[in-house]
Write a protein that holds these residues in place. Structure first.
Motif, PDB file in Angstrom:
ATOM      1  N   LEU A   1       0.786  -1.233   0.000  1.00  0.00           N
ATOM      2  CA  LEU A   1       0.000   0.000   0.000  1.00  0.00           C
ATOM      3  C   LEU A   1       0.822   1.290   0.000  1.00  0.00           C
ATOM      4  CD1 LEU A   1      -3.152  -0.561   2.240  1.00  0.00           C
ATOM      5  CD2 LEU A   1      -2.906  -0.658  -0.233  1.00  0.00           C
ATOM      6  N   ALA A   2       2.098   1.210   0.274  1.00  0.00           N
ATOM      7  CA  ALA A   2       2.884   2.444   0.370  1.00  0.00           C
ATOM      8  C   ALA A   2       4.015   2.505  -0.646  1.00  0.00           C
ATOM      9  CB  ALA A   2       3.452   2.590   1.787  1.00  0.00           C
ATOM     10  N   GLY A   3       4.083   1.543  -1.543  1.00  0.00           N
ATOM     11  CA  GLY A   3       5.195   1.487  -2.484  1.00  0.00           C
ATOM     12  C   GLY A   3       5.337   2.709  -3.358  1.00  0.00           C
ATOM     13  N   ASN A   4       4.226   3.405  -3.617  1.00  0.00           N
ATOM     14  CA  ASN A   4       4.268   4.599  -4.460  1.00  0.00           C
ATOM     15  C   ASN A   4       4.187   5.896  -3.661  1.00  0.00           C
ATOM     16  OD1 ASN A   4       4.380   3.111  -6.908  1.00  0.00           O
ATOM     17  ND2 ASN A   4       2.160   2.811  -6.852  1.00  0.00           N
ATOM     18  N   LEU A   5       4.250   5.782  -2.338  1.00  0.00           N
ATOM     19  CA  LEU A   5       4.156   6.976  -1.503  1.00  0.00           C
ATOM     20  C   LEU A   5       5.532   7.604  -1.304  1.00  0.00           C
ATOM     21  CD1 LEU A   5       1.623   5.726   1.206  1.00  0.00           C
ATOM     22  CD2 LEU A   5       1.175   7.187  -0.772  1.00  0.00           C
ATOM     23  N   PRO A   6       5.574   8.892  -0.972  1.00  0.00           N
ATOM     24  CA  PRO A   6       6.864   9.576  -0.780  1.00  0.00           C
ATOM     25  C   PRO A   6       7.696   8.916   0.316  1.00  0.00           C
ATOM     26  CG  PRO A   6       5.061  11.168  -0.888  1.00  0.00           C
ATOM     27  CD  PRO A   6       4.427   9.809  -0.805  1.00  0.00           C
ATOM     28  N   ASP A   7       8.993   8.852   0.095  1.00  0.00           N
ATOM     29  CA  ASP A   7       9.959   8.366   1.088  1.00  0.00           C
ATOM     30  C   ASP A   7       9.725   6.916   1.493  1.00  0.00           C
ATOM     31  OD1 ASP A   7      11.436  10.755   1.221  1.00  0.00           O
ATOM     32  OD2 ASP A   7      10.027  11.610   2.659  1.00  0.00           O
ATOM     33  N   TYR A   8       9.119   6.139   0.598  1.00  0.00           N
ATOM     34  CA  TYR A   8       8.896   4.719   0.890  1.00  0.00           C
ATOM     35  C   TYR A   8      10.224   3.999   1.147  1.00  0.00           C
ATOM     36  CZ  TYR A   8       8.436  -0.210  -0.455  1.00  0.00           C
ATOM     37  OH  TYR A   8       8.533  -1.576  -0.511  1.00  0.00           O
ATOM     38  N   GLU A   9      11.192   4.199   0.275  1.00  0.00           N
ATOM     39  CA  GLU A   9      12.479   3.514   0.431  1.00  0.00           C
ATOM     40  C   GLU A   9      13.218   3.993   1.673  1.00  0.00           C
ATOM     41  OE1 GLU A   9      14.667   3.904  -3.170  1.00  0.00           O
ATOM     42  OE2 GLU A   9      13.356   2.549  -4.291  1.00  0.00           O
ATOM     43  N   GLU A  10      13.108   5.261   1.994  1.00  0.00           N
ATOM     44  CA  GLU A  10      13.730   5.777   3.202  1.00  0.00           C
ATOM     45  C   GLU A  10      13.100   5.145   4.434  1.00  0.00           C
ATOM     46  OE1 GLU A  10      15.946   8.172   5.949  1.00  0.00           O
ATOM     47  OE2 GLU A  10      16.262   7.363   3.937  1.00  0.00           O
ATOM     48  N   ALA A  11      11.784   4.967   4.417  1.00  0.00           N
ATOM     49  CA  ALA A  11      11.105   4.321   5.538  1.00  0.00           C
ATOM     50  C   ALA A  11      11.575   2.880   5.694  1.00  0.00           C
ATOM     51  CB  ALA A  11       9.591   4.369   5.337  1.00  0.00           C
ATOM     52  N   LEU A  12      11.771   2.181   4.579  1.00  0.00           N
ATOM     53  CA  LEU A  12      12.260   0.805   4.645  1.00  0.00           C
ATOM     54  C   LEU A  12      13.663   0.742   5.239  1.00  0.00           C
ATOM     55  CD1 LEU A  12      11.249  -1.125   1.399  1.00  0.00           C
ATOM     56  CD2 LEU A  12      10.430  -1.462   3.730  1.00  0.00           C
ATOM     57  N   ARG A  13      14.520   1.645   4.790  1.00  0.00           N
ATOM     58  CA  ARG A  13      15.889   1.646   5.325  1.00  0.00           C
ATOM     59  C   ARG A  13      15.881   1.896   6.834  1.00  0.00           C
ATOM     60  NH1 ARG A  13      17.095   4.075   0.149  1.00  0.00           N
ATOM     61  NH2 ARG A  13      16.619   6.148   0.985  1.00  0.00           N
ATOM     62  N   ALA A  14      15.044   2.829   7.271  1.00  0.00           N
ATOM     63  CA  ALA A  14      14.952   3.126   8.700  1.00  0.00           C
ATOM     64  C   ALA A  14      14.389   1.945   9.474  1.00  0.00           C
ATOM     65  CB  ALA A  14      14.085   4.362   8.919  1.00  0.00           C
ATOM     66  N   LEU A  15      13.428   1.246   8.879  1.00  0.00           N
ATOM     67  CA  LEU A  15      12.839   0.071   9.519  1.00  0.00           C
ATOM     68  C   LEU A  15      13.900  -0.973   9.815  1.00  0.00           C
ATOM     69  CD1 LEU A  15      10.351  -1.716  10.317  1.00  0.00           C
ATOM     70  CD2 LEU A  15      10.270  -2.430   7.912  1.00  0.00           C
ATOM     71  N   TYR A  16      14.729  -1.302   8.823  1.00  0.00           N
ATOM     72  CA  TYR A  16      15.732  -2.346   9.002  1.00  0.00           C
ATOM     73  C   TYR A  16      16.939  -1.858   9.800  1.00  0.00           C
ATOM     74  CZ  TYR A  16      13.143  -5.519   6.043  1.00  0.00           C
ATOM     75  OH  TYR A  16      12.170  -6.360   5.555  1.00  0.00           O
ATOM     76  N   ALA A  17      17.086  -0.554   9.905  1.00  0.00           N
ATOM     77  CA  ALA A  17      18.159  -0.013  10.739  1.00  0.00           C
ATOM     78  C   ALA A  17      17.724   0.118  12.190  1.00  0.00           C
ATOM     79  CB  ALA A  17      18.596   1.355  10.209  1.00  0.00           C
ATOM     80  N   GLY A  18      16.435  -0.090  12.458  1.00  0.00           N
ATOM     81  CA  GLY A  18      15.926   0.012  13.820  1.00  0.00           C
ATOM     82  C   GLY A  18      15.837   1.439  14.320  1.00  0.00           C
TER      83      GLY A  18
END
Length: 207
Positions: free
Chosen positions: A161-178
């Motif tokens: 649901l968020a793949g096309n939303l702004p900063d999606y990839e940044e959110a993923l990086r932050a998720l895996y970085a804790g």
């Protein structure tokens, strides 16, 4: 608030139902019958435990839907009950004379002499120390597993649901970085329902 074994339904980026499977299925059915697909929004349902997609057979009446979901739930419950009764039957089996059963199992452990020397010098003796070490390692492993499961669940939902939303990839990086603050900053501008559900799924990853 999550229901036990519950699920959450979205029409596009809007949350439309949340709760037990039957409750959500009927709400989705009513939504589709009331609004159809006029706005072009795809309805997706996610399992609250791991964000895996949930599919309901919504054909027929509400009673038809209820009967189908009831059969599925009954099958799961029967399986669990059978396992539980199996455990109880073993526990209640007649015991012979001697010391009461405490759940302690004696097995051979092979260590080097220096290991035995160290264990023997610890308070409580070798058995107590070994049990403590095993419990500590198990708890650490369970904590890592909770983090990994939360990361995977949040990633799965965000991809849907968020793949096309702004900063999606940044959110993923932050998720895996804790990094909670970075994660929340990246999804701050997302639609409220998507943002809040993603944060809820990701919460154990930051614990």
């Amino acid at each position: 608030m999550r229901a036990e074994n519950g699920c959450t339904a979205f029409a596009g980026t809007r949350l439309i139902a949340r709760g037990a499977p039957l409750q959500v299925a009927l709400a989705v059915k009513a939504q589709l019958e009331r609004e159809g697909n006029e706005n072009g929004a795809t309805v997706l349902v996610f399992d609250d435990r791991d964000a895996r997609p949930v599919e309901f057979d919504l054909r027929g009446t509400e009673k038809d839907v209820e009967a189908r979901i009831g059969v599925q739930a009954g099958g799961e419950e029967a399986s669990v009950t059978q396992t539980v009764f199996g455990e109880v039957a073993q526990e209640d089996a007649p015991r012979g004379r001697g010391r009461p059963k405490l759940g302690v199992v004696a097995r051979e452990v092979t260590l080097l002499p220096r290991h035995w020397d160290w264990l023997g010098a610890q308070p409580g003796g070798a058995s107590v120390v070994l049990r403590r070490l095993v419990d500590s390692a198990r708890h650490a492993s369970e904590a890592r597993e909770r983090v990994r499961a939360a990361q995977e669940a949040a990633h799965r939902f965000m991809t849907a649901l968020a793949g096309n939303l702004p900063d999606y990839e940044e959110a993923l990086r932050a998720l895996y970085a804790g990094e909670r603050n970075r994660f929340e900053a990246a999804n701050a501008c997302w639609p409220e329902d998507v943002r809040d559900y993603a944060r809820e799924l990701a919460e154990p990853a930051f614990a």
